[in-house]
Scaffold this motif. Structure first.
Motif, PDB file in Angstrom:
ATOM      1  N   LEU A   1       0.888  -1.209   0.091  1.00 56.57           N
ATOM      2  CA  LEU A   1      -0.140  -0.054  -0.043  1.00 56.57           C
ATOM      3  C   LEU A   1       0.818   1.201   0.040  1.00 56.57           C
ATOM      4  O   LEU A   1       0.539   2.323  -0.887  1.00 56.57           O
ATOM      5  CB  LEU A   1      -0.920  -0.141   1.166  1.00 56.57           C
TER       6      LEU A   1
ATOM      7  N   SER B   1     -10.926   1.965   5.247  1.00 51.59           N
ATOM      8  CA  SER B   1      -9.453   1.391   5.233  1.00 51.59           C
ATOM      9  C   SER B   1      -9.135   1.216   6.800  1.00 51.59           C
ATOM     10  O   SER B   1      -8.444   0.541   7.234  1.00 51.59           O
ATOM     11  CB  SER B   1      -8.684   2.343   4.648  1.00 51.59           C
ATOM     12  N   GLN B   2      -9.843   2.099   7.723  1.00 52.00           N
ATOM     13  CA  GLN B   2      -9.414   1.918   8.973  1.00 52.00           C
ATOM     14  C   GLN B   2     -10.025   0.737   9.685  1.00 52.00           C
ATOM     15  O   GLN B   2      -9.297   0.115  10.743  1.00 52.00           O
ATOM     16  CB  GLN B   2      -9.907   3.279   9.799  1.00 52.00           C
TER      17      GLN B   2
ATOM     18  N   CYS C   1     -10.259  -2.039   7.996  1.00 49.89           N
ATOM     19  CA  CYS C   1      -9.666  -3.113   7.529  1.00 49.89           C
ATOM     20  C   CYS C   1      -8.394  -3.282   8.350  1.00 49.89           C
ATOM     21  O   CYS C   1      -7.889  -4.231   8.636  1.00 49.89           O
ATOM     22  CB  CYS C   1      -9.440  -2.990   6.128  1.00 49.89           C
TER      23      CYS C   1
ATOM     24  N   THR D   1      -2.227   2.635   6.339  1.00 51.00           N
ATOM     25  CA  THR D   1      -3.637   2.121   5.383  1.00 51.00           C
ATOM     26  C   THR D   1      -4.236   3.298   5.102  1.00 51.00           C
ATOM     27  O   THR D   1      -4.716   3.659   3.889  1.00 51.00           O
ATOM     28  CB  THR D   1      -4.277   1.255   6.105  1.00 51.00           C
ATOM     29  N   MET D   2      -4.696   4.224   6.016  1.00 53.02           N
ATOM     30  CA  MET D   2      -5.447   5.592   6.054  1.00 53.02           C
ATOM     31  C   MET D   2      -4.796   6.318   5.369  1.00 53.02           C
ATOM     32  O   MET D   2      -5.346   7.138   4.549  1.00 53.02           O
ATOM     33  CB  MET D   2      -6.052   5.863   7.459  1.00 53.02           C
TER      34      MET D   2
ATOM     35  N   THR E   1      -4.434   5.285   1.475  1.00 51.05           N
ATOM     36  CA  THR E   1      -5.727   5.623   1.072  1.00 51.05           C
ATOM     37  C   THR E   1      -6.419   6.980   0.583  1.00 51.05           C
ATOM     38  O   THR E   1      -6.703   7.086  -0.728  1.00 51.05           O
ATOM     39  CB  THR E   1      -6.751   4.941   1.831  1.00 51.05           C
TER      40      THR E   1
END
Length: 263
Positions: free
Chosen positions: A125, A151-152, A154, A165-166, A169
């Motif tokens: 990512l 996304s949070q 996940c 991730t956040m 994204t």
């Protein structure tokens, strides 16, 4: 857990909560290397996550105070819109917390193989967001806020970095790096504090697990102090576009965790 182990794990939590390398994954790896019990891990994890949330509030106090003032002015202004976006972003993780909490807790006790695999996903990512060049937006939209919230949700998987991730994204959606970094830090405040409060009320948060009060407090303070420094550092790193280096680190740690799980 000794006081020294608690301080080391607190430092790990404070540093990795904001860096895109998964604080939960590093806590599991550290706890595994120290040979700690699962119930100790969960209690300690709640405490140090609260510590890093408090460090977020300290670092972003100007933004937090403006949001409070704007929200309680009871007018539809920039601050109210931001609060609304934060609340929208919390919906997915709220659903996970209400309906799937037990499954998530079971994942945290599944060993470090999953952590290693998710660290590799985190690396992918971060690399993808680094090389992608989406069209930039002026502000985070309500739709983007919800997607970042997904996304949070996940990222409850151990080893999948919440901040990484956040932020990745948000960048892929075309949002400005510094803007999405601050948004991602603000949007986790209520879920983490809310989860800690519910655990306290239900009696799930306990030091009757072989975890002494001294060790708990030492870990809490270490996480808070280091977290305050790391939060400031991370915002500058994201702004300057240095996330690719953390992708390399996540690959190395992910491979280490996977190999160690088979030893």
């Amino acid at each position: 857990m000794s006081v020294l182990e608690a301080v080391i794990l607190g430092i790990i939590q404070g540093l990795t909560e904001f860096l895109p390398v998964s604080s939960s994954g590093h806590l599991i790896i550290g706890s595994t290397l120290f040979g700690l019990e699962e119930d100790e891990n969960l209690t300690f994890a709640v405490a140090v996550h609260v510590a890093t949330v408090l460090s977020t509030i300290v670092v972003l106090w100007s933004e937090v105070s403006l949001l409070f003032k704007g929200f309680f002015s009871f007018k539809w202004n920039d601050e109210t819109r931001m609060v609304a976006k934060i609340l929208i972003s919390m919906i997915p993780v709220g659903i996970v917390g209400v309906f799937f909490k037990k499954y998530v807790e079971e994942l945290f006790g599944s060993g470090i193989l999953l952590v290693g695999c998710m660290l590799l996903v985190t690396a992918a990512l971060l690399a993808f967001s680094y090389y992608a060049k989406p069209r930039q937006k002026d502000e985070i939209s309500f739709k983007d806020a919800f997607i970042i919230g997904l996304s949070q949700a996940c990222a409850v998987l151990p080893g999948l970095s919440r901040s990484g991730t956040m932020i990745a994204t948000g960048i892929l959606l075309g949002n400005k790096k510094e803007q999405v970094a601050k948004f991602s830090f603000l949007m986790v405040i209520i879920p983490i504090l809310g989860e800690a409060f519910l655990d306290l009320v239900k009696g799930d948060f306990s030091v009757e697990t072989g975890l002494s009060t001294g060790a708990l407090m030492a870990g809490f303070l270490a996480a808070f102090i280091v977290g305050t420094l790391a939060c400031k550092w991370m915002i500058n790193l994201v702004k300057n576009g240095k996330l690719i280096y953390f992708a390399y680190y996540c690959i190395a740690m992910g491979l280490f965790a996977i190999i160690y799980s088979f030893i």
